[in-house]
Design a protein around this motif. Structure first.
Motif, PDB file in Angstrom:
ATOM      1  N   LYS A 155       5.259  15.273  -0.784  1.00  0.00           N
ATOM      2  CA  LYS A 155       4.088  14.407  -0.845  1.00  0.00           C
ATOM      3  C   LYS A 155       3.841  13.784   0.526  1.00  0.00           C
ATOM      4  O   LYS A 155       4.784  13.512   1.271  1.00  0.00           O
ATOM      5  N   VAL A 156       2.569  13.575   0.850  1.00  0.00           N
ATOM      6  CA  VAL A 156       2.213  12.937   2.117  1.00  0.00           C
ATOM      7  C   VAL A 156       1.346  11.716   1.825  1.00  0.00           C
ATOM      8  O   VAL A 156       0.679  11.642   0.797  1.00  0.00           O
ATOM      9  N   TYR A 157       1.388  10.761   2.751  1.00  0.00           N
ATOM     10  CA  TYR A 157       0.719   9.478   2.536  1.00  0.00           C
ATOM     11  C   TYR A 157      -0.056   9.103   3.796  1.00  0.00           C
ATOM     12  O   TYR A 157       0.230   9.578   4.901  1.00  0.00           O
ATOM     13  N   LYS A 158      -1.052   8.231   3.591  1.00  0.00           N
ATOM     14  CA  LYS A 158      -1.840   7.716   4.711  1.00  0.00           C
ATOM     15  C   LYS A 158      -2.041   6.219   4.500  1.00  0.00           C
ATOM     16  O   LYS A 158      -2.251   5.764   3.381  1.00  0.00           O
ATOM     17  N   CYS A 159      -1.992   5.485   5.599  1.00  0.00           N
ATOM     18  CA  CYS A 159      -2.100   4.025   5.520  1.00  0.00           C
ATOM     19  C   CYS A 159      -3.549   3.601   5.285  1.00  0.00           C
ATOM     20  O   CYS A 159      -4.442   3.992   6.024  1.00  0.00           O
ATOM     21  N   ASN A 160      -3.766   2.834   4.227  1.00  0.00           N
ATOM     22  CA  ASN A 160      -5.062   2.196   3.980  1.00  0.00           C
ATOM     23  C   ASN A 160      -4.968   0.817   4.623  1.00  0.00           C
ATOM     24  O   ASN A 160      -4.433  -0.128   4.029  1.00  0.00           O
ATOM     25  N   LYS A 161      -5.472   0.726   5.855  1.00  0.00           N
ATOM     26  CA  LYS A 161      -5.275  -0.504   6.625  1.00  0.00           C
ATOM     27  C   LYS A 161      -6.038  -1.674   6.021  1.00  0.00           C
ATOM     28  O   LYS A 161      -5.610  -2.819   6.144  1.00  0.00           O
ATOM     29  N   ALA A 162      -7.193  -1.366   5.372  1.00  0.00           N
ATOM     30  CA  ALA A 162      -7.966  -2.453   4.760  1.00  0.00           C
ATOM     31  C   ALA A 162      -7.198  -3.082   3.604  1.00  0.00           C
ATOM     32  O   ALA A 162      -7.148  -4.302   3.457  1.00  0.00           O
ATOM     33  N   ALA A 163      -6.573  -2.205   2.776  1.00  0.00           N
ATOM     34  CA  ALA A 163      -5.806  -2.709   1.628  1.00  0.00           C
ATOM     35  C   ALA A 163      -4.349  -2.958   1.986  1.00  0.00           C
ATOM     36  O   ALA A 163      -3.597  -3.494   1.165  1.00  0.00           O
ATOM     37  N   ALA A 176      -1.929  11.964   8.041  1.00  0.00           N
ATOM     38  CA  ALA A 176      -0.985  11.781   6.935  1.00  0.00           C
ATOM     39  C   ALA A 176       0.427  12.095   7.399  1.00  0.00           C
ATOM     40  O   ALA A 176       0.638  12.838   8.354  1.00  0.00           O
ATOM     41  N   GLY A 177       1.393  11.503   6.709  1.00  0.00           N
ATOM     42  CA  GLY A 177       2.790  11.747   7.046  1.00  0.00           C
ATOM     43  C   GLY A 177       3.678  11.354   5.882  1.00  0.00           C
ATOM     44  O   GLY A 177       3.220  11.159   4.752  1.00  0.00           O
ATOM     45  N   SER A 178       4.949  11.233   6.152  1.00  0.00           N
ATOM     46  CA  SER A 178       5.887  10.856   5.102  1.00  0.00           C
ATOM     47  C   SER A 178       5.643   9.405   4.689  1.00  0.00           C
ATOM     48  O   SER A 178       4.963   8.647   5.383  1.00  0.00           O
ATOM     49  N   GLU A 179       6.216   9.033   3.563  1.00  0.00           N
ATOM     50  CA  GLU A 179       6.035   7.667   3.068  1.00  0.00           C
ATOM     51  C   GLU A 179       6.636   6.660   4.050  1.00  0.00           C
ATOM     52  O   GLU A 179       6.080   5.581   4.268  1.00  0.00           O
ATOM     53  N   TYR A 180       7.766   7.032   4.657  1.00  0.00           N
ATOM     54  CA  TYR A 180       8.410   6.128   5.615  1.00  0.00           C
ATOM     55  C   TYR A 180       7.505   5.907   6.834  1.00  0.00           C
ATOM     56  O   TYR A 180       7.309   4.766   7.281  1.00  0.00           O
ATOM     57  N   ASP A 181       6.924   7.036   7.368  1.00  0.00           N
ATOM     58  CA  ASP A 181       6.037   6.912   8.533  1.00  0.00           C
ATOM     59  C   ASP A 181       4.818   6.060   8.193  1.00  0.00           C
ATOM     60  O   ASP A 181       4.346   5.259   9.013  1.00  0.00           O
ATOM     61  N   CYS A 182       4.288   6.260   6.964  1.00  0.00           N
ATOM     62  CA  CYS A 182       3.113   5.494   6.539  1.00  0.00           C
ATOM     63  C   CYS A 182       3.438   4.004   6.460  1.00  0.00           C
ATOM     64  O   CYS A 182       2.674   3.156   6.929  1.00  0.00           O
ATOM     65  N   GLU A 183       4.590   3.677   5.876  1.00  0.00           N
ATOM     66  CA  GLU A 183       4.972   2.265   5.754  1.00  0.00           C
ATOM     67  C   GLU A 183       5.201   1.635   7.120  1.00  0.00           C
ATOM     68  O   GLU A 183       4.887   0.459   7.336  1.00  0.00           O
ATOM     69  N   ALA A 184       5.731   2.434   8.051  1.00  0.00           N
ATOM     70  CA  ALA A 184       5.933   1.920   9.409  1.00  0.00           C
ATOM     71  C   ALA A 184       4.585   1.628  10.066  1.00  0.00           C
ATOM     72  O   ALA A 184       4.406   0.599  10.731  1.00  0.00           O
ATOM     73  N   GLU A 185       3.586   2.551   9.854  1.00  0.00           N
ATOM     74  CA  GLU A 185       2.251   2.353  10.436  1.00  0.00           C
ATOM     75  C   GLU A 185       1.560   1.149   9.805  1.00  0.00           C
ATOM     76  O   GLU A 185       0.838   0.403  10.465  1.00  0.00           O
ATOM     77  N   CYS A 186       1.762   0.954   8.506  1.00  0.00           N
ATOM     78  CA  CYS A 186       1.128  -0.154   7.785  1.00  0.00           C
ATOM     79  C   CYS A 186       1.873  -1.469   7.987  1.00  0.00           C
ATOM     80  O   CYS A 186       1.397  -2.526   7.541  1.00  0.00           O
TER      81      CYS A 186
END
Length: 251
Positions: A155-163, A176-186
């Protein structure tokens, strides 16, 4: 001289008539014309022809308010065959049976502003797309279906910066990237405390040790764990007893 014989008078030839199939009227023709007859006979035959014509070819007229064709008597003004009437009225005709191996073709029904399927090789028939363009019909754009997840794919994820949250997106989505990368970006990762470097426990000081110098007969401080070393008290006792050192092989 013999007298020329006078011909006997002939009876007048009766008038004959023939039915005009187009006008359905009896017209006088020359005697002995094929199909000619007396006026009475002709009118009877002409009436039968009219009946046969009306029975063979039904005609219809469009009710434009209802967009429907109704059968009317022959020779009615504006009447036509059912096919022509349907086209004028904008009535949909059943699609023809497709021929194996041939693509479907269509023709623009300008009155109804739609494309009707017609038989292959019909004049001015085209593909549905070309027909819709000619008819001015907007081609609907099909909605893009959601991406089908690939079995076994991560599974891949993307940061919803507004939410300020990570949302699962289809594989291949830009950014998109891994959940860990997404959480780091967010900025959703919880900081992990750095383990403190353990402070070694204080060690007890090593006691001084001494060794007897055989030449000077004195105890000298040496490094801990030196062979033959001992405390100062023990060293002095041994240093004053040469026989003990002899036994220990120090001479």
């Amino acid at each position: 001289t013999a007298a020329t014989p006078v011909p006997a008078p002939t009876a007048p030839v009766a008038k004959v008539y023939k039915c005009n199939a187009e006008t359905q009227k009896c017209e006088e023709v020359a005697p002995y014309t094929a199909g000619s007859a007396s006026l009475e006979v002709c009118e009877k035959e002409c009436g039968k022809v009219a009946l046969r014509a009306s029975a063979a070819a039904k005609v219809y007229k469009c009710d434009f308010a209802k967009h429907q064709c109704y059968e009317v008597p022959p020779f009615t003004a504006g009447a036509a065959s059912l096919e022509v009437c349907d086209k004028l009225c904008g009535v949909a005709t059943p699609a023809p049976t497709p021929m194996p191996g041939l693509a479907k073709v269509y023709k623009c029904n300008k009155a109804a502003k739609r494309c009707d399927e017609v038989a292959p090789f019909t004049a001015n028939s085209t593909s549905l797309v070309v027909c819709q363009a000619a008819c001015g019909i907007a081609t609907p754009v099909p909605a893009t279906p959601p991406a089908t997840p690939v079995p076994g794919a991560a599974k891949v994820y993307k940061c919803n910066k507004a939410a300020k949250r990570c949302e699962e997106v289809p594989a291949g989505t830009a950014g998109a990237g891994s959940e860990y990368d997404c959480e780091a970006e967010c900025g959703l990762l919880t900081p992990v405390p750095t383990a403190a470097t353990p402070v070694p426990a204080p060690t007890a000081p090593v006691a001084k040790v001494y060794k007897c110098n055989a030449e000077t007969q004195k105890c000298e401080e040496v490094a801990p764990y030196t062979a033959g070393s001992a405390s100062l008290e023990v060293c002095k006792k041994e240093c004053g007893q040469p026989e003990l050192r002899l036994l220990r092989g120090e001479y």
